[in-house]
Design a protein around this motif. Structure first.
Motif, mmCIF file in Angstrom:
data_model
loop_
_atom_site.group_PDB
_atom_site.id
_atom_site.type_symbol
_atom_site.label_atom_id
_atom_site.label_comp_id
_atom_site.label_asym_id
_atom_site.label_seq_id
_atom_site.Cartn_x
_atom_site.Cartn_y
_atom_site.Cartn_z
ATOM 1 N N THR A 4 125.302 119.753 20.820
ATOM 2 C CA THR A 4 124.398 119.190 21.731
ATOM 3 C C THR A 4 123.563 118.128 21.189
ATOM 4 O O THR A 4 123.356 118.393 19.970
ATOM 5 C CB THR A 4 123.409 120.170 22.547
ATOM 6 O OG1 THR A 4 122.796 121.045 21.763
ATOM 7 C CG2 THR A 4 124.508 121.097 23.314
ATOM 8 N N HIS A 7 118.638 115.081 23.500
ATOM 9 C CA HIS A 7 118.533 114.447 24.890
ATOM 10 C C HIS A 7 118.977 115.549 25.918
ATOM 11 O O HIS A 7 118.515 115.913 26.644
ATOM 12 C CB HIS A 7 119.142 113.028 25.018
ATOM 13 C CG HIS A 7 118.925 112.379 26.254
ATOM 14 N ND1 HIS A 7 119.810 112.260 27.504
ATOM 15 C CD2 HIS A 7 117.611 112.089 26.981
ATOM 16 C CE1 HIS A 7 119.363 111.945 28.352
ATOM 17 N NE2 HIS A 7 117.799 111.717 28.315
ATOM 18 N N GLU A 8 120.241 115.996 25.457
ATOM 19 C CA GLU A 8 120.760 117.085 26.325
ATOM 20 C C GLU A 8 119.868 118.346 26.282
ATOM 21 O O GLU A 8 119.619 118.991 27.444
ATOM 22 C CB GLU A 8 122.174 117.580 25.814
ATOM 23 C CG GLU A 8 123.026 116.521 26.228
ATOM 24 C CD GLU A 8 124.589 116.881 25.242
ATOM 25 O OE1 GLU A 8 125.491 116.141 25.618
ATOM 26 O OE2 GLU A 8 124.448 117.348 24.432
ATOM 27 N N LYS A 9 119.227 118.577 25.136
ATOM 28 C CA LYS A 9 118.586 119.815 25.267
ATOM 29 C C LYS A 9 117.113 119.509 26.072
ATOM 30 O O LYS A 9 116.720 120.385 26.605
ATOM 31 C CB LYS A 9 118.114 120.237 23.567
ATOM 32 C CG LYS A 9 119.215 120.894 23.227
ATOM 33 C CD LYS A 9 119.830 122.069 23.737
ATOM 34 C CE LYS A 9 119.299 123.321 23.378
ATOM 35 N NZ LYS A 9 119.759 124.472 23.813
ATOM 36 N N GLU A 12 118.065 119.905 29.811
ATOM 37 C CA GLU A 12 118.196 121.274 30.144
ATOM 38 C C GLU A 12 116.806 121.906 30.264
ATOM 39 O O GLU A 12 116.471 122.754 31.215
ATOM 40 C CB GLU A 12 118.856 122.106 28.972
ATOM 41 C CG GLU A 12 119.424 123.403 29.243
ATOM 42 C CD GLU A 12 119.914 124.075 27.919
ATOM 43 O OE1 GLU A 12 119.353 125.335 27.464
ATOM 44 O OE2 GLU A 12 120.709 123.591 27.460
#
Length: 72
Positions: A4, A7-9, A12
């Motif tokens: 990941t 940015h994805e974390k 989320e």
């Protein structure tokens, strides 16, 4: 574990806790940088980051390009 990005974390976590503080500035730093607020929530940070990303894409930058941010 799947790979990941930061940015994805961030996205989320923002979905789970949008009103939680992500960044809290101490008083001396807020005064030195003349910050308009003492903290950013996850949802505020995502909005700002998305706006920056949109501007970079509009300027022709995309995946694989490296950019630097300078804060005075």
């Amino acid at each position: 574990m799947p790979a990941t990005t930061v940015h994805e974390k961030l996205l989320e976590t923002a979905q789970r806790f949008p009103d939680n503080d992500l960044l809290v500035y101490p008083g001396w730093l807020r005064e030195r940088w003349a910050l308009p607020q003492a903290s950013w929530t996850y949802s505020q940070a995502v909005s700002i980051i998305d706006a920056l990303a949109r501007r970079y894409r509009e300027a022709g930058y995309g995946q694989g390009h490296r950019v630097a941010l300078l804060h005075e």
